[in-house]
Scaffold this motif. Sequence first.
Motif, PDB file in Angstrom:
ATOM      1  N   LEU A 107       0.844  -1.199   0.000  1.00 43.78           N
ATOM      2  CA  LEU A 107       0.000   0.000   0.000  1.00 43.78           C
ATOM      3  C   LEU A 107       0.875   1.243   0.000  1.00 43.78           C
ATOM      4  N   VAL A 108       0.653   2.101  -0.998  1.00 39.58           N
ATOM      5  CA  VAL A 108       1.308   3.410  -1.065  1.00 39.58           C
ATOM      6  C   VAL A 108       0.215   4.433  -1.316  1.00 39.58           C
ATOM      7  N   THR A 109       0.236   5.516  -0.565  1.00 38.97           N
ATOM      8  CA  THR A 109      -0.734   6.587  -0.777  1.00 38.97           C
ATOM      9  C   THR A 109       0.008   7.905  -0.919  1.00 38.97           C
ATOM     10  N   GLY A 110      -0.576   8.805  -1.673  1.00 38.80           N
ATOM     11  CA  GLY A 110      -0.021  10.145  -1.830  1.00 38.80           C
ATOM     12  C   GLY A 110      -1.178  11.106  -1.937  1.00 38.80           C
ATOM     13  N   GLY A 111      -1.295  12.005  -0.975  1.00 35.97           N
ATOM     14  CA  GLY A 111      -2.466  12.877  -0.952  1.00 35.97           C
ATOM     15  C   GLY A 111      -3.713  12.019  -0.831  1.00 35.97           C
ATOM     16  N   LYS A 112      -4.603  12.142  -1.776  1.00 41.46           N
ATOM     17  CA  LYS A 112      -5.860  11.386  -1.741  1.00 41.46           C
ATOM     18  C   LYS A 112      -5.888  10.247  -2.756  1.00 41.46           C
ATOM     19  N   VAL A 113      -4.715   9.805  -3.213  1.00 45.90           N
ATOM     20  CA  VAL A 113      -4.626   8.681  -4.148  1.00 45.90           C
ATOM     21  C   VAL A 113      -3.909   7.523  -3.464  1.00 45.90           C
ATOM     22  N   ALA A 114      -4.468   6.325  -3.614  1.00 51.79           N
ATOM     23  CA  ALA A 114      -3.866   5.121  -3.046  1.00 51.79           C
ATOM     24  C   ALA A 114      -3.653   4.088  -4.144  1.00 51.79           C
ATOM     25  N   VAL A 115      -2.531   3.386  -4.055  1.00 53.02           N
ATOM     26  CA  VAL A 115      -2.270   2.227  -4.903  1.00 53.02           C
ATOM     27  C   VAL A 115      -1.999   1.067  -3.961  1.00 53.02           C
ATOM     28  N   ALA A 116      -2.754  -0.010  -4.160  1.00 52.55           N
ATOM     29  CA  ALA A 116      -2.594  -1.201  -3.317  1.00 52.55           C
ATOM     30  C   ALA A 116      -2.584  -2.437  -4.198  1.00 52.55           C
ATOM     31  N   THR A 117      -1.905  -3.456  -3.724  1.00 48.39           N
ATOM     32  CA  THR A 117      -1.987  -4.763  -4.374  1.00 48.39           C
ATOM     33  C   THR A 117      -2.280  -5.805  -3.314  1.00 48.39           C
ATOM     34  N   GLY A 118      -2.742  -6.947  -3.792  1.00 49.01           N
ATOM     35  CA  GLY A 118      -3.007  -8.060  -2.908  1.00 49.01           C
ATOM     36  C   GLY A 118      -3.133  -9.340  -3.712  1.00 49.01           C
ATOM     37  N   VAL A 119      -3.132 -10.441  -2.995  1.00 45.44           N
ATOM     38  CA  VAL A 119      -3.210 -11.756  -3.617  1.00 45.44           C
ATOM     39  C   VAL A 119      -4.595 -12.340  -3.352  1.00 45.44           C
ATOM     40  N   ILE A 120      -5.235 -12.823  -4.406  1.00 42.51           N
ATOM     41  CA  ILE A 120      -6.570 -13.417  -4.283  1.00 42.51           C
ATOM     42  C   ILE A 120      -6.459 -14.735  -3.527  1.00 42.51           C
ATOM     43  N   THR A 121      -7.267 -14.863  -2.469  1.00 40.56           N
ATOM     44  CA  THR A 121      -7.245 -16.076  -1.630  1.00 40.56           C
ATOM     45  C   THR A 121      -8.511 -16.914  -1.769  1.00 40.56           C
ATOM     46  N   ALA A 122      -9.591 -16.328  -2.262  1.00 42.09           N
ATOM     47  CA  ALA A 122     -10.849 -17.067  -2.412  1.00 42.09           C
ATOM     48  C   ALA A 122     -11.732 -16.363  -3.429  1.00 42.09           C
ATOM     49  N   GLY A 123     -12.707 -17.101  -3.952  1.00 42.40           N
ATOM     50  CA  GLY A 123     -13.650 -16.532  -4.898  1.00 42.40           C
ATOM     51  C   GLY A 123     -14.166 -17.601  -5.836  1.00 42.40           C
ATOM     52  N   ASP A 124     -15.005 -17.181  -6.774  1.00 44.99           N
ATOM     53  CA  ASP A 124     -15.551 -18.142  -7.730  1.00 44.99           C
ATOM     54  C   ASP A 124     -15.154 -17.815  -9.169  1.00 44.99           C
ATOM     55  N   LEU A 125     -14.079 -17.056  -9.341  1.00 49.62           N
ATOM     56  CA  LEU A 125     -13.528 -16.762 -10.655  1.00 49.62           C
ATOM     57  C   LEU A 125     -12.452 -17.806 -10.952  1.00 49.62           C
ATOM     58  N   PRO A 126     -12.717 -18.722 -11.883  1.00 50.46           N
ATOM     59  CA  PRO A 126     -11.762 -19.806 -12.161  1.00 50.46           C
ATOM     60  C   PRO A 126     -10.375 -19.284 -12.535  1.00 50.46           C
ATOM     61  N   GLY A 127      -9.352 -19.836 -11.897  1.00 50.82           N
ATOM     62  CA  GLY A 127      -7.973 -19.478 -12.184  1.00 50.82           C
ATOM     63  C   GLY A 127      -7.465 -18.246 -11.481  1.00 50.82           C
ATOM     64  N   ALA A 128      -8.270 -17.602 -10.658  1.00 47.56           N
ATOM     65  CA  ALA A 128      -7.860 -16.345 -10.021  1.00 47.56           C
ATOM     66  C   ALA A 128      -7.109 -16.548  -8.701  1.00 47.56           C
ATOM     67  N   LYS A 129      -7.373 -17.637  -8.003  1.00 48.74           N
ATOM     68  CA  LYS A 129      -6.741 -17.848  -6.701  1.00 48.74           C
ATOM     69  C   LYS A 129      -5.222 -17.851  -6.850  1.00 48.74           C
ATOM     70  N   GLY A 130      -4.561 -17.073  -5.987  1.00 48.61           N
ATOM     71  CA  GLY A 130      -3.107 -16.961  -6.017  1.00 48.61           C
ATOM     72  C   GLY A 130      -2.575 -15.850  -6.898  1.00 48.61           C
ATOM     73  N   LYS A 131      -3.430 -15.199  -7.679  1.00 53.16           N
ATOM     74  CA  LYS A 131      -3.003 -14.105  -8.556  1.00 53.16           C
ATOM     75  C   LYS A 131      -2.905 -12.798  -7.763  1.00 53.16           C
ATOM     76  N   ARG A 132      -1.875 -12.007  -8.062  1.00 52.33           N
ATOM     77  CA  ARG A 132      -1.779 -10.666  -7.474  1.00 52.33           C
ATOM     78  C   ARG A 132      -2.561  -9.713  -8.375  1.00 52.33           C
ATOM     79  N   VAL A 133      -3.337  -8.830  -7.745  1.00 48.47           N
ATOM     80  CA  VAL A 133      -4.097  -7.808  -8.447  1.00 48.47           C
ATOM     81  C   VAL A 133      -3.807  -6.455  -7.811  1.00 48.47           C
ATOM     82  N   GLY A 134      -4.005  -5.395  -8.593  1.00 48.06           N
ATOM     83  CA  GLY A 134      -3.730  -4.056  -8.099  1.00 48.06           C
ATOM     84  C   GLY A 134      -4.944  -3.154  -8.217  1.00 48.06           C
ATOM     85  N   PHE A 135      -4.977  -2.143  -7.338  1.00 49.66           N
ATOM     86  CA  PHE A 135      -6.097  -1.199  -7.290  1.00 49.66           C
ATOM     87  C   PHE A 135      -5.545   0.205  -7.102  1.00 49.66           C
TER      88      PHE A 135
END
Length: 192
Positions: A107-135
């Motif tokens: 997580l990095v933020t500057g002023g009112k903007v944030a950039v975060a990443t994380g690793v998918i641990t659960a869900g019902d999207l096939p093939g997504a578990k274990g993938k890193r995604v960013g926001f």
Amino acid sequence: MSRKVSASTRIRVAAGAAALITVACTASAVAYGRSSGSGSPSGPREAAALTGSAKLSRTLGDDITFTFDAHLAAKHRMDPAKATGTFRFSHYLDGEGAWAKGRIDCLVTGGKVAVATGVITAGDLPGAKGKRVGFTVHDTGRNDRLGYSWAAVGSPVETKDLPKCVSSAPFERVKNGTGDFRVLPWQPDFVG
């Protein structure tokens, strides 16, 4: 009947009013500090945060929701990769779609903007578990904006080897009245 007020009485009243204003401002500051995740009033505030939940505004009627609870502790202020927390997103249209959740890893933020990443641990999207995604979130106070790492490829599953704290520009708009994102600016040691 007229009443004379002495100068000393006026001074005591003014001092009392000033004391009440000081108490009210201090109480407000303490309450604000607690709500922004700063911990105890005497302790240091956390280094950065991204929190909140909202739906995106889509003209076709897509139901897309993102939720964040990401934090960088004060003691890890100089290491954004020590951020912790969770994220969740879902995307449905006409009853079809998927959801995913995971753990924040940067997580990095500057002023009112944030950039975060994380690793998918659960869900019902096939093939997504274990993938890193960013926001990326731009907290405007109203009409927040959001971006995500898979914007150019169409699916989190298609993102390959995404580094930590990488995402796209916040090109999507939050749908009015559906929630709000809050960004607490990062304060690293090297920024004056």
